[in-house]
Design a protein around this motif. Structure first.
Motif, PDB file in Angstrom:
ATOM      1  N   THR A 459     -16.701  -0.667 -92.708  1.00  0.00           N
ATOM      2  CA  THR A 459     -18.013  -0.068 -92.443  1.00  0.00           C
ATOM      3  C   THR A 459     -18.336   0.901 -93.556  1.00  0.00           C
ATOM      4  O   THR A 459     -17.451   1.579 -94.085  1.00  0.00           O
ATOM      5  N   ILE A 460     -19.596   0.926 -93.906  1.00  0.00           N
ATOM      6  CA  ILE A 460     -20.049   1.881 -94.910  1.00  0.00           C
ATOM      7  C   ILE A 460     -21.106   2.758 -94.252  1.00  0.00           C
ATOM      8  O   ILE A 460     -22.090   2.283 -93.708  1.00  0.00           O
ATOM      9  N   ARG A 461     -20.815   4.057 -94.258  1.00  0.00           N
ATOM     10  CA  ARG A 461     -21.667   5.018 -93.550  1.00  0.00           C
ATOM     11  C   ARG A 461     -22.547   5.754 -94.549  1.00  0.00           C
ATOM     12  O   ARG A 461     -22.079   6.235 -95.561  1.00  0.00           O
ATOM     13  N   HIS A 462     -23.825   5.822 -94.196  1.00  0.00           N
ATOM     14  CA  HIS A 462     -24.779   6.497 -95.066  1.00  0.00           C
ATOM     15  C   HIS A 462     -24.931   7.947 -94.641  1.00  0.00           C
ATOM     16  O   HIS A 462     -25.204   8.218 -93.473  1.00  0.00           O
ATOM     17  N   ARG A 463     -24.747   8.821 -95.596  1.00  0.00           N
ATOM     18  CA  ARG A 463     -24.722  10.267 -95.343  1.00  0.00           C
ATOM     19  C   ARG A 463     -25.974  10.779 -94.623  1.00  0.00           C
ATOM     20  O   ARG A 463     -25.869  11.501 -93.625  1.00  0.00           O
ATOM     21  N   ASP A 464     -27.157  10.391 -95.115  1.00  0.00           N
ATOM     22  CA  ASP A 464     -28.379  11.013 -94.603  1.00  0.00           C
ATOM     23  C   ASP A 464     -28.721  10.565 -93.185  1.00  0.00           C
ATOM     24  O   ASP A 464     -29.264  11.334 -92.401  1.00  0.00           O
ATOM     25  N   THR A 465     -28.404   9.323 -92.859  1.00  0.00           N
ATOM     26  CA  THR A 465     -28.778   8.792 -91.549  1.00  0.00           C
ATOM     27  C   THR A 465     -27.587   8.704 -90.600  1.00  0.00           C
ATOM     28  O   THR A 465     -27.763   8.495 -89.407  1.00  0.00           O
ATOM     29  N   MET A 466     -26.395   8.790 -91.129  1.00  0.00           N
ATOM     30  CA  MET A 466     -25.141   8.604 -90.394  1.00  0.00           C
ATOM     31  C   MET A 466     -25.015   7.170 -89.860  1.00  0.00           C
ATOM     32  O   MET A 466     -24.158   6.890 -89.028  1.00  0.00           O
ATOM     33  N   GLU A 467     -25.911   6.307 -90.312  1.00  0.00           N
ATOM     34  CA  GLU A 467     -25.839   4.922 -89.859  1.00  0.00           C
ATOM     35  C   GLU A 467     -24.777   4.161 -90.631  1.00  0.00           C
ATOM     36  O   GLU A 467     -24.493   4.470 -91.791  1.00  0.00           O
ATOM     37  N   GLN A 468     -24.241   3.169 -89.959  1.00  0.00           N
ATOM     38  CA  GLN A 468     -23.185   2.389 -90.578  1.00  0.00           C
ATOM     39  C   GLN A 468     -23.591   0.938 -90.667  1.00  0.00           C
ATOM     40  O   GLN A 468     -24.296   0.411 -89.818  1.00  0.00           O
ATOM     41  N   ARG A 470     -21.738  -2.983 -91.696  1.00  0.00           N
ATOM     42  CA  ARG A 470     -20.455  -3.627 -91.951  1.00  0.00           C
ATOM     43  C   ARG A 470     -20.621  -4.608 -93.101  1.00  0.00           C
ATOM     44  O   ARG A 470     -21.516  -5.456 -93.099  1.00  0.00           O
ATOM     45  N   VAL A 471     -19.772  -4.435 -94.103  1.00  0.00           N
ATOM     46  CA  VAL A 471     -19.854  -5.315 -95.265  1.00  0.00           C
ATOM     47  C   VAL A 471     -18.447  -5.780 -95.656  1.00  0.00           C
ATOM     48  O   VAL A 471     -17.454  -5.156 -95.272  1.00  0.00           O
ATOM     49  N   HIS A 472     -18.405  -6.845 -96.396  1.00  0.00           N
ATOM     50  CA  HIS A 472     -17.117  -7.293 -96.914  1.00  0.00           C
ATOM     51  C   HIS A 472     -16.652  -6.320 -97.984  1.00  0.00           C
ATOM     52  O   HIS A 472     -17.465  -5.806 -98.749  1.00  0.00           O
ATOM     53  N   LYS A 473     -15.363  -6.082 -98.061  1.00  0.00           N
ATOM     54  CA  LYS A 473     -14.881  -5.056 -98.992  1.00  0.00           C
ATOM     55  C   LYS A 473     -15.176  -5.397-100.445  1.00  0.00           C
ATOM     56  O   LYS A 473     -15.301  -4.504-101.280  1.00  0.00           O
ATOM     57  N   ASP A 474     -15.349  -6.667-100.732  1.00  0.00           N
ATOM     58  CA  ASP A 474     -15.663  -7.043-102.113  1.00  0.00           C
ATOM     59  C   ASP A 474     -17.089  -6.679-102.510  1.00  0.00           C
ATOM     60  O   ASP A 474     -17.434  -6.695-103.691  1.00  0.00           O
ATOM     61  N   GLU A 475     -17.909  -6.359-101.506  1.00  0.00           N
ATOM     62  CA  GLU A 475     -19.296  -5.998-101.815  1.00  0.00           C
ATOM     63  C   GLU A 475     -19.456  -4.514-102.155  1.00  0.00           C
ATOM     64  O   GLU A 475     -20.519  -4.095-102.622  1.00  0.00           O
ATOM     65  N   LEU A 476     -18.397  -3.740-101.892  1.00  0.00           N
ATOM     66  CA  LEU A 476     -18.527  -2.286-102.008  1.00  0.00           C
ATOM     67  C   LEU A 476     -18.957  -1.820-103.395  1.00  0.00           C
ATOM     68  O   LEU A 476     -19.879  -1.016-103.540  1.00  0.00           O
ATOM     69  N   ALA A 477     -18.268  -2.340-104.409  1.00  0.00           N
ATOM     70  CA  ALA A 477     -18.555  -1.878-105.772  1.00  0.00           C
ATOM     71  C   ALA A 477     -20.019  -2.114-106.120  1.00  0.00           C
ATOM     72  O   ALA A 477     -20.658  -1.269-106.758  1.00  0.00           O
ATOM     73  N   GLY A 478     -20.550  -3.235-105.687  1.00  0.00           N
ATOM     74  CA  GLY A 478     -21.940  -3.544-105.978  1.00  0.00           C
ATOM     75  C   GLY A 478     -22.896  -2.610-105.265  1.00  0.00           C
ATOM     76  O   GLY A 478     -23.852  -2.108-105.862  1.00  0.00           O
ATOM     77  N   ILE A 479     -22.632  -2.367-103.990  1.00  0.00           N
ATOM     78  CA  ILE A 479     -23.512  -1.500-103.199  1.00  0.00           C
ATOM     79  C   ILE A 479     -23.506  -0.071-103.738  1.00  0.00           C
ATOM     80  O   ILE A 479     -24.552   0.533-103.976  1.00  0.00           O
TER      81      ILE A 479
END
Length: 493
Positions: A459-468, A470-479
């Motif tokens: 899960t990737i959580r966004h600071r401003d909204t606290m929303e999460q 779910r993405v594949h871990k290989d997508e992280l660097a791109g995001i």
RNA sequence: GCGGGAGUAGCUCAGCUGGUAGAGCGACAGCCUUCCAAGCUGUAGGUCGCGAGUUCGAACCUCGUCUCCCGCUCCA
């Protein structure tokens, strides 16, 4: 309770900002263990990251985005004559005296000179002349106590209070001086630069010739400057040692106002793109122009203590280069092929305080909001920094420290750390770790949970909204890479 | 520089008319816990900004000093 808080905030509009800056490692007072050094501050572990990001962003938006702007890094020490030519030696050092009753401050020499002028006006020119000569002799001898006595003897009173209740006359030197070399004679006295601009001006021809620069072109520089402010206040807003990000843009005489308008606009866009609220930014035209300028505007940000300058855009005419031409006896001219003319270029300056930009960004980002409902309602504080300048880009957090979650988290951390400043944390509950990242402005928190074991998603959580999401871990660097890229900011300029 | 306010644990603060310091939060260690400062146990951390003075005794009173905040003043 509420009224008490309100009062505290009114009394100290910066209190929260200062406390947060210290508590979370952004800004410490200099030499704090020795009770501090007035008006000097140090940047801590997260402060230095944020400041470096701001500087890098400025540098790249100048020298990388504009093919006619190059950078320099000139020395803080400069030949003493530079400051005579620039006008700082004369303009930055005055004998000042205060009237204790009216609390007004005056230049002691001006008070006496005015008195001398009164004598002349009253038909006693000899008396006036004698007074001026006496003053000149005392100033020459740097006998400030005698200057004060002269003011009292001449029965000079404060025009506001009407009294002669004067403090001691003090010499204010707004430039710091030091000695070069081991021989302590007068010729070895040099100054710590009070502005970075002169380092650009004295290198104008070096850069123009070696870089084969064609007008219009600019020279950018980021560096420390030093000023012995009479009053240093408002945290890092006014410091004795500060950092400037300056760009001097050399143009053909007569075109300076076009460039002035253009840079005025571009620089405002930069501050907005950096994340400062548009309604907290404004232009402030200078009524009274400095000795070198023919147009000047400040970009002001609304700090908790009011609208204050963070950047100045000045049309400096050919003042500086002409002065250096006179003092150095070396031509500071450019041959313009288009008009077949030799001239001293005009200069449009953009000068932003790195520390002020930092402080504005920090004040702007510090956010408190109420979240949750009913009994779960509480205050949440976070730093709403643009991801591109946030000190830490992502925190990698295993949901707990067992069942192999830390191992996967470590792998992800190892993968990301080469491109982004990341933090790995496995101690304590996930909520506490989220909050800690909010407080330093980390835009993304990546949680590794039990589902990760099954399908490699996180899960990737966004600071401003606290929303999460779910993405594949290989997508992280791109995001993350997309979100923190300077490109997002550059496109708005 | 002048005037006002302040300085007690990492932070926010309590500590009465003098009797040599406390809380909450945080930090650290451990237990527990599959998601927003949770819970339990334990630990560390302060010569009360610094220096004098008064006193049997000073965080508290007096003086000096440093630093911060607010207002004024100054600010290429």
């Amino acid at each position: 309770m509420a009224s008490k808080n309100k009062k505290t905030q009114e009394d100290n509009p910066l209190k929260n900002v200062i406390a947060h800056a210290k508590e979370y490692g952004f800004i410490f007072q200099s030499s704090e263990v020795y009770d501090g050094l007035q008006a000097v501050y140090d940047y801590g572990q997260y402060g230095v990251e944020l400041k470096n990001n701001i500087k890098k962003l400025w540098w790249q938006s100048m020298v990388q985005l504009n093919d006619n702007i190059v950078g320099v890094d000139s020395a803080i020490f400069m030949h003493p004559t530079v400051w005579k030519a620039s006008g700082h030696v004369d303009g930055f050092s005055d004998p000042l005296v205060d009237n204790k009753d009216s609390q007004k401050r005056y230049r002691a020499d001006v008070l006496v000179e005015d008195k001398a002028a009164e004598y002349v006006k009253a038909g006693e020119p000899e008396k006036g002349k004698a007074l001026e000569q006496k003053l000149g002799a005392l100033l020459e001898a740097e006998d400030l106590e005698a200057v004060r006595q002269l003011i009292i003897d001449e029965e000079i009173v404060c025009p506001v209070s009407g009294t002669d209740n004067w403090t001691d006359v003090r010499q204010f030197n707004l430039m710091f001086s030091t000695e070069v070399g081991s021989v302590a004679d007068e010729s070895s006295t040099i100054y710590l630069r009070p502005e970075t601009a002169q380092g650009i001006f004295v290198n104008f021809l070096n850069v123009q010739k070696t870089g084969r620069m064609k007008i219009p072109f600019g020279i950018a520089q980021i560096g420390k400057a030093f000023r012995n402010e009479i009053v240093a206040r408002q945290f890092t807003f006014r410091m004795r040692e500060f950092e400037q990000m300056e760009m001097q843009f050399f143009v053909r005489p007569g075109t300076e106002m076009e460039w002035y308008e253009q840079w005025k606009e571009t620089r405002m866009k930069w501050h907005k793109a950096l994340g400062l609220d548009a309604e907290k930014l404004q232009y402030h035209d200078h009524e009274k122009l400095a000795h070198y300028a023919n147009a000047a505007v400040d970009i002001e940000y609304e700090f908790p203590f009011g609208f204050k300058e963070i950047e100045g855009i000045h049309s400096r005419s050919d003042f500086d280069l002409t002065q250096h031409q006179e003092f150095s006896k070396k031509k500071q001219q450019y041959f313009d092929d288009e008009v077949k003319q030799n001239y001293v270029p005009y200069v449009v300056e953009t000068s932003v305080g790195a520390d002020r930009s930092f402080l504005a960004t920090f004040c702007n980002a510090l956010t408190t909001e109420t979240v949750g409902e009913g009994e779960k309602q509480k205050e949440r504080t976070f730093l709403k920094l643009h991801p591109a300048i946030a000190p830490v880009k992502a925190a990698i957090l295993p949901l707990n420290k067992k069942d192999g979650l830390p191992e996967i988290a470590q792998e992800i951390f190892e993968d990301l750390k080469y491109d982004f400043n990341c933090i790995y944390e496995e101690k304590q509950t996930i909520g506490k770790r989220y909050t800690r990242q909010d407080l330093i402005g980390t835009p993304f928190c990546i949680a590794i949970d039990y589902q990760t074991l099954e399908d490699q998603t996180v899960t990737i959580r966004h600071r401003d909204t606290m929303e999460q999401e779910r993405v594949h871990k290989d997508e992280l660097a791109g995001i993350i890479g997309n979100a923190v890229s300077f490109k997002n900011i550059f496109k708005q300029l």
